[in-house]
Design an enzyme around this catalytic site. Structure first.
Site, PDB file in Angstrom:
ATOM      1  N   ASP A  26       0.878   4.099  -2.958  1.00 28.40           N
ATOM      2  CA  ASP A  26       0.496   5.490  -2.717  1.00 28.40           C
ATOM      3  C   ASP A  26       1.584   6.462  -3.151  1.00 28.40           C
ATOM      4  O   ASP A  26       1.299   7.515  -3.740  1.00 28.40           O
ATOM      5  CB  ASP A  26       0.169   5.691  -1.236  1.00 28.40           C
ATOM      6  CG  ASP A  26      -1.123   5.016  -0.815  1.00 28.40           C
ATOM      7  OD1 ASP A  26      -1.936   4.710  -1.704  1.00 28.40           O
ATOM      8  OD2 ASP A  26      -1.314   4.780   0.387  1.00 28.40           O
ATOM      9  N   SER A  44      -7.833   1.983  -3.315  1.00 21.93           N
ATOM     10  CA  SER A  44      -6.614   2.597  -2.808  1.00 21.93           C
ATOM     11  C   SER A  44      -5.653   2.920  -3.941  1.00 21.93           C
ATOM     12  O   SER A  44      -4.678   3.653  -3.728  1.00 21.93           O
ATOM     13  CB  SER A  44      -5.931   1.694  -1.778  1.00 21.93           C
ATOM     14  OG  SER A  44      -5.666   0.433  -2.329  1.00 21.93           O
ATOM     15  N   GLU A  65       0.821  -1.203   0.000  1.00 24.99           N
ATOM     16  CA  GLU A  65       0.000   0.000   0.000  1.00 24.99           C
ATOM     17  C   GLU A  65       0.859   1.259   0.000  1.00 24.99           C
ATOM     18  O   GLU A  65       0.595   2.211  -0.738  1.00 24.99           O
ATOM     19  CB  GLU A  65      -0.924   0.005   1.215  1.00 24.99           C
ATOM     20  CG  GLU A  65      -1.882   1.180   1.283  1.00 24.99           C
ATOM     21  CD  GLU A  65      -2.751   1.286   0.045  1.00 24.99           C
ATOM     22  OE1 GLU A  65      -3.517   0.351  -0.235  1.00 24.99           O
ATOM     23  OE2 GLU A  65      -2.650   2.302  -0.653  1.00 24.99           O
TER      24      GLU A  65
END
Length: 567
Positions: free
Chosen positions: A291, A486, A287
């Site tokens: 990002d 996400s 993650e």
């Protein structure tokens, strides 16, 4: 011990203070039973230290709300005249009456507190459980999250003196119950479990097979020219759960997918709550890498900040969410766009009062001209994969705060709504005036479909969408594909950061609180009219013309958004 006996524990064991406060305690917040997935273990030892936070009523919340409405409404004569840090704090600071009343109450138990925010609207205290039980006329206990084994200290209800009802908004951790999903940490990285190694280097990218920065630049018209070194724009991403963003992975990613940018382009790390973002001796976080790579890799040199929240959180049941916002509120120049790709399973994991208090903190940040974005979740109308809701109302996602721009996912070229997108209607927040026309048109389109399974008067989400399937990243030196909203949140946020760069270079204000502007400018987005988000034993909602709970108002159209922004 079964949940039904909790009230008996309170009545039998709570020790009331001998002060005048004791006779006026009334219940401030309550759960009727232990939430599904949790079991009561035992009482907490009297001498165990409990770290509490108390949210005090703002001195002028109505004034802050009015000022934000004026600054964020496209029809307002003061559109985008955002407030200063000092102005926001003057609205948020509790009144002298509130401070005096709360201090008097705490002093009667020989308890002292310290401010937890610059405005003083949050205070913190560390006290023995015995004192906490007396203070709140309750009995704190240990509860086990059955699936993960995580143990939390909580209560099903607490009381405060009636004289304080108008002064105290919430106290936590008290009645919020959140647990990790499928053995993962309390905050779930939405796409982290879906990393698929890809070992083939592609000379020509097929954007229906994999999404790269080049695909997004072509699909959304995102500019590729590096920004000026004097840019005033900025972007930040939140990190939780020990996720590490790896600088070497970013360097490889840029060489492979943005060779026009210096491979030395990097990000700034801000560490809070014991975080480390280690570059050695630990694996990169999927993650975190996602990002950073889809912000740094898209914003063409705009400064990017990795806000890393560790495990020593100060905000109790919020597991770092409130800390991340309060950290930004304390800064004189926070990132102008802030993306978060983590969330609790469902809206009700956090109590209503705690959720509203968290949302009010976000309101303070958006009033300063910061755009706050969140991934909407990956479970379709069930919000999170694994949530059992067949035959039950669709559980809303977390957060549904109206000051957040919630981002859903699309896939393929031409785009359709991705089935994983968490979309629906809040049970905590009402429908917002700026979305009423668009959302009511969709509700009329639905007719009786799913009647009783969703709150038609609730704040509707997502607000927008972006690609969220088969997105290519680099983790531990290997390329692979990830999926989830996400992916979509940092992608959409990067578009906003680039628009801010142009606005600021032209001497104009940043976009700030986005939602009223988004709904006022449907022509600025690619309207997605196909797709659905199944869950809870249903096919979920369907995408259609205009706003829908699968793709929101649509995906970015940079040229049209640029025009709508006044450029």
């Amino acid at each position: 011990m079964v949940a039904q006996s909790f009230t008996t524990w309170v009545l039998a064991t709570a020790i009331l203070s001998s002060t005048a406060w004791a006779s006026t305690h009334i219940v401030h917040e309550k759960r009727d039973s232990v939430p599904t997935g949790f079991t009561h273990l035992d009482l907490v030892p009297d001498d165990q230290i409990l770290n509490l936070r108390i949210n005090l009523a703002m001195g002028n919340q109505a004034g802050l709300e009015a000022a934000l409405q004026e600054a964020s409404s496209p029809s307002s004569p003061t559109f985008r005249e955002w407030l200063t840090k000092e102005q926001v704090e003057s609205f948020a600071a509790p009144s002298a009456e509130t401070v005096q009343a709360v201090n008097q109450w705490l002093s009667s138990f020989n308890v002292t507190s310290t401010p937890a925010t610059p405005a003083g609207d949050w205070i913190k205290l560390s006290i023995p459980v015995k004192t906490a039980n007396q203070l709140l006329n309750t009995q704190f206990s240990m509860f086990n999250h059955t699936e993960s084994g995580q143990v939390s200290v909580r209560t099903l209800e607490y009381s405060i003196p009636s004289e304080l009802q108008a002064h105290v908004k919430t106290i936590h951790p008290t009645t919020s119950f959140n647990g990790p999903l499928r053995g993962r940490s309390p905050i779930t990285a939405i796409s982290a479990a879906r990393f698929t190694p890809e070992f083939e280097k592609r000379a020509t990218v097929n954007c229906n097979a994999t999404i790269t920065p080049a695909c997004l630049q072509t699909l959304y018209g995102i500019p590729t020219t590096p920004v000026s070194s004097s840019t005033q724009s900025s972007i930040g991403v939140a990190a939780f759960s020990g996720q590490n963003a790896n600088e070497n992975d970013l360097s490889i990613f840029l060489k492979d997918f943005r060779p026009d940018l210096p491979s030395t382009t990097t990000f700034t790390t801000e560490l809070f709550d014991g975080a480390t973002n280690s570059q050695t001796g630990s694996r990169a976080g999927v993650e975190a890498d996602l990002d950073i790579q889809y912000t740094v890799g898209l914003v063409n040199g705009i400064p990017a900040v990795f806000e890393d929240i560790g495990s020593k959180t100060q905000d109790g049941a919020d597991d770092g969410f409130l800390d991340s916002i309060n950290d930004l509120l304390s800064q004189s120049s926070p990132p102008l766009v802030f993306s978060t790709s983590y969330g609790f399973d469902v809206e009700s994991d956090l109590s209503l009062s705690s959720t509203v208090a968290y949302c009010n903190a976000i309101m303070q940040l958006t009033a300063r001209g910061v755009s706050v974005t969140f991934a909407s979740g990956d479970g379709g109308v069930a919000s999170t994969p694994g949530v059992q809701c067949t035959g039950e109302p669709f559980p809303p996602t977390f957060p549904t705060c109206p000051y957040v721009t919630l981002v859903g996912s699309t896939e393929n070229v031409p785009e359709i709504g991705a089935g994983l997108t968490a979309g629906g209607f809040s049970n905590y927040f009402p429908q917002q005036s700026w979305q009423a026309d668009a959302v009511n048109a969709y509700i009329a389109f639905l007719g009786d479909t799913y009647a009783g399974l969703y709150n038609a008067s609730g704040r509707a989400y997502p607000d927008v969408s972006a690609q969220g399937e088969r997105v290519e990243i680099v983790v531990d030196g290997e390329t692979g594909l990830v999926a989830g909203t996400s992916c979509s949140s940092p992608i959409f946020s990067s578009v906003i950061a680039l628009l801010n760069d142009e606005l600021l270079s032209a001497g104009k204000s940043p976009l700030g609180f986005l939602n009223p502007w988004i709904y006022a400018n449907p022509q600025a987005f690619n309207d997605i009219t196909s797709g659905n988000n199944p869950g809870c034993g249903t096919q979920g909602f369907s995408a259609t013309k205009g706003w829908d709970p699968v793709t929101g108002m649509g995906s970015p159209n940079y040229v049209a958004m640029r025009t709508a922004a006044g450029l």
